[in-house]
Design a protein around this motif. Sequence first.
Motif, PDB file in Angstrom:
ATOM      1  N   ASP A 176      35.536  39.086  60.140  1.00  0.00           N
ATOM      2  CA  ASP A 176      34.999  39.718  61.340  1.00  0.00           C
ATOM      3  C   ASP A 176      34.594  38.622  62.302  1.00  0.00           C
ATOM      4  N   GLU A 177      35.383  38.456  63.374  1.00  0.00           N
ATOM      5  CA  GLU A 177      35.164  37.378  64.342  1.00  0.00           C
ATOM      6  C   GLU A 177      35.077  36.020  63.647  1.00  0.00           C
ATOM      7  N   GLY A 178      35.997  35.802  62.724  1.00  0.00           N
ATOM      8  CA  GLY A 178      36.082  34.535  62.011  1.00  0.00           C
ATOM      9  C   GLY A 178      35.113  34.380  60.859  1.00  0.00           C
ATOM     10  N   LYS A 179      34.191  35.312  60.682  1.00  0.00           N
ATOM     11  CA  LYS A 179      33.219  35.248  59.593  1.00  0.00           C
ATOM     12  C   LYS A 179      33.729  36.050  58.395  1.00  0.00           C
ATOM     13  N   ILE A 180      33.466  35.552  57.204  1.00  0.00           N
ATOM     14  CA  ILE A 180      33.859  36.246  55.979  1.00  0.00           C
ATOM     15  C   ILE A 180      32.765  37.246  55.617  1.00  0.00           C
ATOM     16  N   ARG A 181      33.111  38.525  55.670  1.00  0.00           N
ATOM     17  CA  ARG A 181      32.134  39.576  55.374  1.00  0.00           C
ATOM     18  C   ARG A 181      32.157  39.997  53.909  1.00  0.00           C
ATOM     19  N   ALA A 182      33.297  39.892  53.262  1.00  0.00           N
ATOM     20  CA  ALA A 182      33.412  40.252  51.846  1.00  0.00           C
ATOM     21  C   ALA A 182      34.650  39.578  51.293  1.00  0.00           C
ATOM     22  N   ARG A 183      34.642  39.326  49.991  1.00  0.00           N
ATOM     23  CA  ARG A 183      35.813  38.727  49.348  1.00  0.00           C
ATOM     24  C   ARG A 183      35.930  39.260  47.932  1.00  0.00           C
ATOM     25  N   TRP A 184      37.168  39.386  47.485  1.00  0.00           N
ATOM     26  CA  TRP A 184      37.431  39.843  46.119  1.00  0.00           C
ATOM     27  C   TRP A 184      38.631  39.073  45.590  1.00  0.00           C
ATOM     28  N   ARG A 185      38.742  38.964  44.278  1.00  0.00           N
ATOM     29  CA  ARG A 185      39.897  38.287  43.685  1.00  0.00           C
ATOM     30  C   ARG A 185      40.428  39.097  42.517  1.00  0.00           C
ATOM     31  N   ILE A 186      41.719  38.963  42.309  1.00  0.00           N
ATOM     32  CA  ILE A 186      42.402  39.632  41.214  1.00  0.00           C
ATOM     33  C   ILE A 186      43.412  38.646  40.633  1.00  0.00           C
ATOM     34  N   ALA A 205      47.330  34.257  48.184  1.00  0.00           N
ATOM     35  CA  ALA A 205      47.938  34.482  46.876  1.00  0.00           C
ATOM     36  C   ALA A 205      48.258  33.141  46.227  1.00  0.00           C
ATOM     37  N   GLY A 206      47.449  32.781  45.241  1.00  0.00           N
ATOM     38  CA  GLY A 206      47.671  31.541  44.517  1.00  0.00           C
ATOM     39  C   GLY A 206      48.345  31.796  43.178  1.00  0.00           C
ATOM     40  N   ASN A 207      48.543  30.747  42.422  1.00  0.00           N
ATOM     41  CA  ASN A 207      49.237  30.888  41.147  1.00  0.00           C
ATOM     42  C   ASN A 207      48.380  31.585  40.089  1.00  0.00           C
ATOM     43  N   THR A 208      47.066  31.499  40.207  1.00  0.00           N
ATOM     44  CA  THR A 208      46.173  32.106  39.223  1.00  0.00           C
ATOM     45  C   THR A 208      45.522  33.377  39.739  1.00  0.00           C
ATOM     46  N   ASN A 209      45.044  33.353  40.983  1.00  0.00           N
ATOM     47  CA  ASN A 209      44.351  34.502  41.563  1.00  0.00           C
ATOM     48  C   ASN A 209      44.876  34.813  42.955  1.00  0.00           C
ATOM     49  N   VAL A 210      44.742  36.087  43.329  1.00  0.00           N
ATOM     50  CA  VAL A 210      44.942  36.496  44.725  1.00  0.00           C
ATOM     51  C   VAL A 210      43.565  36.823  45.279  1.00  0.00           C
ATOM     52  N   VAL A 211      43.199  36.169  46.377  1.00  0.00           N
ATOM     53  CA  VAL A 211      41.906  36.395  47.019  1.00  0.00           C
ATOM     54  C   VAL A 211      42.116  37.239  48.269  1.00  0.00           C
ATOM     55  N   PHE A 212      41.331  38.307  48.376  1.00  0.00           N
ATOM     56  CA  PHE A 212      41.320  39.166  49.553  1.00  0.00           C
ATOM     57  C   PHE A 212      39.971  38.957  50.249  1.00  0.00           C
ATOM     58  N   ALA A 213      39.976  38.792  51.563  1.00  0.00           N
ATOM     59  CA  ALA A 213      38.729  38.599  52.297  1.00  0.00           C
ATOM     60  C   ALA A 213      38.753  39.399  53.583  1.00  0.00           C
ATOM     61  N   SER A 257      41.017  49.620  47.753  1.00  0.00           N
ATOM     62  CA  SER A 257      40.316  50.739  48.395  1.00  0.00           C
ATOM     63  C   SER A 257      38.971  50.997  47.724  1.00  0.00           C
ATOM     64  N   GLN A 258      38.939  50.887  46.406  1.00  0.00           N
ATOM     65  CA  GLN A 258      37.681  51.093  45.686  1.00  0.00           C
ATOM     66  C   GLN A 258      36.662  50.004  46.029  1.00  0.00           C
ATOM     67  N   LEU A 259      37.124  48.768  46.128  1.00  0.00           N
ATOM     68  CA  LEU A 259      36.211  47.678  46.444  1.00  0.00           C
ATOM     69  C   LEU A 259      35.707  47.773  47.885  1.00  0.00           C
ATOM     70  N   LEU A 260      36.583  48.135  48.811  1.00  0.00           N
ATOM     71  CA  LEU A 260      36.151  48.340  50.191  1.00  0.00           C
ATOM     72  C   LEU A 260      35.055  49.398  50.251  1.00  0.00           C
ATOM     73  N   ALA A 261      35.271  50.494  49.547  1.00  0.00           N
ATOM     74  CA  ALA A 261      34.289  51.578  49.550  1.00  0.00           C
ATOM     75  C   ALA A 261      32.960  51.128  48.945  1.00  0.00           C
ATOM     76  N   LEU A 262      33.012  50.357  47.861  1.00  0.00           N
ATOM     77  CA  LEU A 262      31.787  49.874  47.228  1.00  0.00           C
ATOM     78  C   LEU A 262      30.980  48.978  48.157  1.00  0.00           C
ATOM     79  N   GLU A 263      31.684  48.258  49.041  1.00  0.00           N
ATOM     80  CA  GLU A 263      31.006  47.377  49.996  1.00  0.00           C
ATOM     81  C   GLU A 263      30.645  48.102  51.291  1.00  0.00           C
ATOM     82  N   GLY A 264      31.004  49.400  51.368  1.00  0.00           N
ATOM     83  CA  GLY A 264      30.650  50.179  52.547  1.00  0.00           C
ATOM     84  C   GLY A 264      31.620  50.069  53.700  1.00  0.00           C
ATOM     85  N   TYR A 265      32.873  49.678  53.424  1.00  0.00           N
ATOM     86  CA  TYR A 265      33.871  49.527  54.475  1.00  0.00           C
ATOM     87  C   TYR A 265      34.936  50.607  54.355  1.00  0.00           C
TER      88      TYR A 265
END
Length: 260
Positions: A18-28, A7-15, A44-52
């Motif tokens: 999986d075993e230290g690898k970044i499988r997906a990332r989103w920001r708001i 959570a930064g001052n401009t955006n919050v990044v969610f990633a 939840s919508q973004l997880l579903a769109l990525e198949g998680y």
Amino acid sequence: MQLAIDAGNTNVVFALLDEGKIRARWRIATDARRTADEYAVWLSQLLALEGYDRKAVTGVIIATVVPRALHNLQTLSRKYFNFEPLIAGQGKAEWGIALDVEEPQSVGADRAVNVIAGHALHGGDLILIDFGTATTFDVADYNGAYKGGIIAPGINLSLDALVTAAAKLPRIAIEAPASASVIGRDTVSQMHIGIYWGYIAMIEGLVARMKVEIGRPVKVIATGGLATLFEQNTSVFDAIEPDLTIQGLAMLWDRAHMTQ
């Protein structure tokens, strides 16, 4: 998989990790008033769109420089993922590095996490430049200790201040000028030169001074969305790590669970 939240001052990044690898990332966009429920619907919508499936998340780790946002992010973890989140720099997720500065408690979570990741990935003496709301320059020594740094206005803040304070100046895009000339022939080109080449001059000048003060060979690592914009016109960076903060959170997570 783990959910890492920066959570930064401009955006919050969610990633998703999986075993230290970044499988997906989103920001708001960061909004301290955003509730856990709002985060949950969006995520939840973004997880579903990525198949998680949300149930695939086995833990949550949070780093934030926005104290007011922390409560709602913790509630998100507890209510929708059924986990007590790890907070970077606290409890089992303590830094594990020396913060060799006069006010260690004031070091931003993102800066400490960047030092952890930078040292693990590159070793040696480092200057870590993060292009965010502010542009920060952080120094890590060859032992991985944080030794201090610089906080400068981010390029977007600089542009916003210029346009706000000067009534006749237009808002321009932040991009490399079309010409290599630093003598602009019209208002917009002069603004592009001042913002872009002025910022590169600041980066190169500060890095040069820092290297002299450190007095040993130093690698310069850049992160943040605008790092690649400057890379094309300066040789000051030795490497660009776009996901340095998330990588640091992954390392903190692994370290916390190795001790169990």
